[in-house]
Scaffold this motif. Structure first.
Motif, PDB file in Angstrom:
ATOM      1  N   TYR A   1      28.937  74.514 -47.823  1.00 22.01           N
ATOM      2  CA  TYR A   1      29.276  73.549 -48.788  1.00 22.01           C
ATOM      3  C   TYR A   1      28.182  73.464 -49.637  1.00 22.01           C
TER       4      TYR A   1
ATOM      5  N   HIS B   1      26.201  62.306 -39.559  1.00 16.67           N
ATOM      6  CA  HIS B   1      27.187  63.206 -39.141  1.00 16.67           C
ATOM      7  C   HIS B   1      26.647  64.377 -38.476  1.00 16.67           C
TER       8      HIS B   1
ATOM      9  N   HIS C   1      24.724  56.806 -43.407  1.00 12.60           N
ATOM     10  CA  HIS C   1      25.670  57.171 -42.536  1.00 12.60           C
ATOM     11  C   HIS C   1      25.049  58.486 -41.696  1.00 12.60           C
TER      12      HIS C   1
ATOM     13  N   HIS D   1      20.356  57.465 -49.337  1.00 12.18           N
ATOM     14  CA  HIS D   1      19.429  57.652 -50.537  1.00 12.18           C
ATOM     15  C   HIS D   1      19.460  56.765 -51.439  1.00 12.18           C
TER      16      HIS D   1
ATOM     17  N   ARG E   1      29.133  58.707 -51.588  1.00 15.68           N
ATOM     18  CA  ARG E   1      28.333  59.871 -51.880  1.00 15.68           C
ATOM     19  C   ARG E   1      29.078  60.263 -53.193  1.00 15.68           C
TER      20      ARG E   1
ATOM     21  N   ARG F   1      18.869  68.907 -49.142  1.00 12.33           N
ATOM     22  CA  ARG F   1      18.960  68.654 -50.717  1.00 12.33           C
ATOM     23  C   ARG F   1      17.745  69.345 -51.522  1.00 12.33           C
TER      24      ARG F   1
ATOM     25  N   ILE G   1      29.405  72.296 -43.798  1.00 13.66           N
ATOM     26  CA  ILE G   1      30.495  71.533 -43.627  1.00 13.66           C
ATOM     27  C   ILE G   1      31.571  72.695 -43.122  1.00 13.66           C
TER      28      ILE G   1
ATOM     29  N   ASP H   1      23.122  69.419 -52.910  1.00 13.86           N
ATOM     30  CA  ASP H   1      23.445  69.330 -51.367  1.00 13.86           C
ATOM     31  C   ASP H   1      23.771  70.425 -50.913  1.00 13.86           C
TER      32      ASP H   1
ATOM     33  N   LEU I   1      25.636  71.846 -47.226  1.00 12.68           N
ATOM     34  CA  LEU I   1      25.833  71.527 -45.993  1.00 12.68           C
ATOM     35  C   LEU I   1      26.638  72.622 -45.233  1.00 12.68           C
TER      36      LEU I   1
ATOM     37  N   GLN J   1      24.774  66.029 -56.283  1.00 13.43           N
ATOM     38  CA  GLN J   1      24.776  64.525 -56.020  1.00 13.43           C
ATOM     39  C   GLN J   1      23.932  63.827 -57.330  1.00 13.43           C
TER      40      GLN J   1
ATOM     41  N   HIS K   1      21.074  58.751 -42.562  1.00 14.42           N
ATOM     42  CA  HIS K   1      20.304  58.830 -44.073  1.00 14.42           C
ATOM     43  C   HIS K   1      21.127  58.129 -44.942  1.00 14.42           C
TER      44      HIS K   1
ATOM     45  N   VAL L   1      29.172  63.033 -55.758  1.00 11.20           N
ATOM     46  CA  VAL L   1      28.877  64.133 -55.598  1.00 11.20           C
ATOM     47  C   VAL L   1      30.028  65.067 -56.565  1.00 11.20           C
TER      48      VAL L   1
HETATM   49  O1  GTQ Z   1      24.592  63.067 -48.812  1.00 10.92           O
HETATM   50  O2  GTQ Z   1      25.407  62.726 -46.733  1.00 10.92           O
HETATM   51  O3  GTQ Z   1      27.284  66.487 -50.760  1.00 10.92           O
HETATM   52  O4  GTQ Z   1      27.684  63.469 -46.033  1.00 10.92           O
HETATM   53  C1  GTQ Z   1      28.389  65.829 -48.870  1.00 10.92           C
HETATM   54  C2  GTQ Z   1      28.761  65.262 -47.578  1.00 10.92           C
HETATM   55  C3  GTQ Z   1      26.524  64.794 -49.388  1.00 10.92           C
HETATM   56  C4  GTQ Z   1      25.525  63.078 -48.112  1.00 10.92           C
HETATM   57  C5  GTQ Z   1      27.208  65.593 -49.692  1.00 10.92           C
HETATM   58  C6  GTQ Z   1      27.388  64.298 -47.394  1.00 10.92           C
HETATM   59  C7  GTQ Z   1      26.414  64.129 -48.205  1.00 10.92           C
END
Ligand code: GTQ
Length: 356
Positions: free
Chosen positions: A95, A112, A110, A153, A74, A118, A169, A165, A167, A99, A151, A76
């Motif tokens: 977080y 998680h 991937h 992109h 990613r 987004r 986290i 993004d 998240l 991106q 997912h 970012v």
């Molecule tokens: O697009 O899956 O900014 O997993 C940080 C972790 C984006 C993503 C982020 C991520 C992603």
């Protein structure tokens, strides 16, 4: 609380020796830390901050020539709160990052346990695929990647695309429940046509036997076109909230709850010349400017900071910090997100208006 006289030095010395002895038993005295733990109101390490898009756009694009989306997984730039450097947090619980996907690139698939949103800042026509369905993204669209869904992109347009993004986290980190894995291929197979989820769940209708299995909205792209139209139609009623202008929250149509379980998302319209009243809430909030220009006064009195903002800027207001929004020469539209659903679910959320 009662005034207390300071204990004499010999007592302090005895206490220190005692703390050392009990430390060997993995014990510590609460009374030395209590007032830092249970505080009368939020006092966060999170600081108010703003990122002007015009000032950082070149740096974002430069990343495009230094590393590919595939190599980076990613690509970012993390929006690091200056009060918590190195922690990949924009607020204490959330977080955010910007991106970049260049034409022809794919950010490999991937999944998680962290939920992601987004919010499209620049560009048109790149896609996110979630759980077998692709959605094409336009500026102002709010797109969801639910927890534990595959997912990837990609950008099949001829221009770079940048989105914010968001998240959960840090929240997942606090709870120690991060799980993640890579898909064996770059792109996941697609099993449904583009637009399927929006048609099925996002038109005031639900499939007749729909069962709610997860808390996240089955609609995973909330197009800006529709959101903007809702605001434009609603404004005719002239019912302006003194603090928020006209503010809507994104919901999961199957439950009526927030679209994402851990992150609340909002869109608001401030009419030209709007001068908002003082507001604060216990959810630190990240704003992204979709249209127009204005400023937000953050804090009170001499300590107040003025954040002048325009299209594509991002700013963050920490928990319980008073602020007032102003739209200057044009209508302004602000997208925002926070951990409000978590606070509400736990009965913790507070807000206050005016001088309280
Ligand atoms: O697009 O899956 O900014 O997993 C940080 C972790 C984006 C993503 C982020 C991520 C992603």
């Amino acid at each position: 609380m009662n005034q207390q006289t300071a204990p004499d030095p010999s007592v302090l010395q005895q206490r220190r020796a005692y703390y050392e002895r009990i430390g060997r038993h993995k014990l510590a005295p609460l009374w030395e830390v209590l007032h830092g733990l249970v505080i009368p109101e939020p006092k966060s390490a999170c600081q108010p901050a703003i990122w002007h898009y015009a000032a950082i756009r070149d740096a974002i694009m430069e990343a495009g020539s230094l590393i590919t989306a595939k190599e980076a997984e990613r690509r970012v730039l993390v929006l690091e709160n200056p009060g918590m450097p190195g922690q990949s947090k924009i607020t204490t619980a959330l977080y955010a990052g910007l991106q970049l996907i260049m034409p022809g690139e794919v950010a490999p698939s991937h999944r998680h346990t962290q939920s992601a949103l987004r919010f499209v800042v620049e560009g048109s026509g790149a896609y996110t695929a979630v759980d077998g369905e692709k959605t094409l993204m336009e500026e102002g669209d709010f797109v969801i990647t639910p927890s534990w869904t595959w997912h990837d992109h990609g950008n099949e347009s001829d221009r770079p695309m940048v989105w914010m993004d968001g998240l959960d986290i840090p929240l997942v980190q606090t709870l120690d429940c991060s799980f993640a894995e890579k898909y064996p291929e770059d792109s996941q197979p697609l099993s449904r046509p583009v637009g399927d989820a929006l048609a099925r769940y996002g038109s005031g209708l639900l499939p007749v036997d729909h069962e709610v299995r997860t808390p996240t909205s089955p609609v995973f792209n909330y197009p800006y076109r529709r959101t903007r139209e809702a605001l434009e139609t609603m404004r005719r009623a002239e019912e302006w909230d003194p603090c928020h202008g006209l503010k809507l929250q994104y919901v999961n149509p199957a439950t009526g709850q927030s679209a994402m379980p851990t992150i609340g998302t909002f869109m608001q319209l401030l009419p030209r010349g709007f001068s908002g009243e003082r507001y604060r809430c216990s959810d630190a909030t990240v704003f992204s400017v979709v249209e127009g220009e204005g400023y937000t006064l953050v804090g009170d009195g001499d300590a107040a900071q003025r954040f002048d903002w325009s299209k594509r800027d991002t700013f963050v207001i920490p928990s319980w910090v008073p602020h007032r929004h102003h739209a200057t020469n044009s209508d302004a539209v602000l997208f925002s997100f926070s951990d409000r659903p978590v606070q509400k679910a736990l009965g913790l959320w507070r807000e206050s208006r005016g001088n309280r």
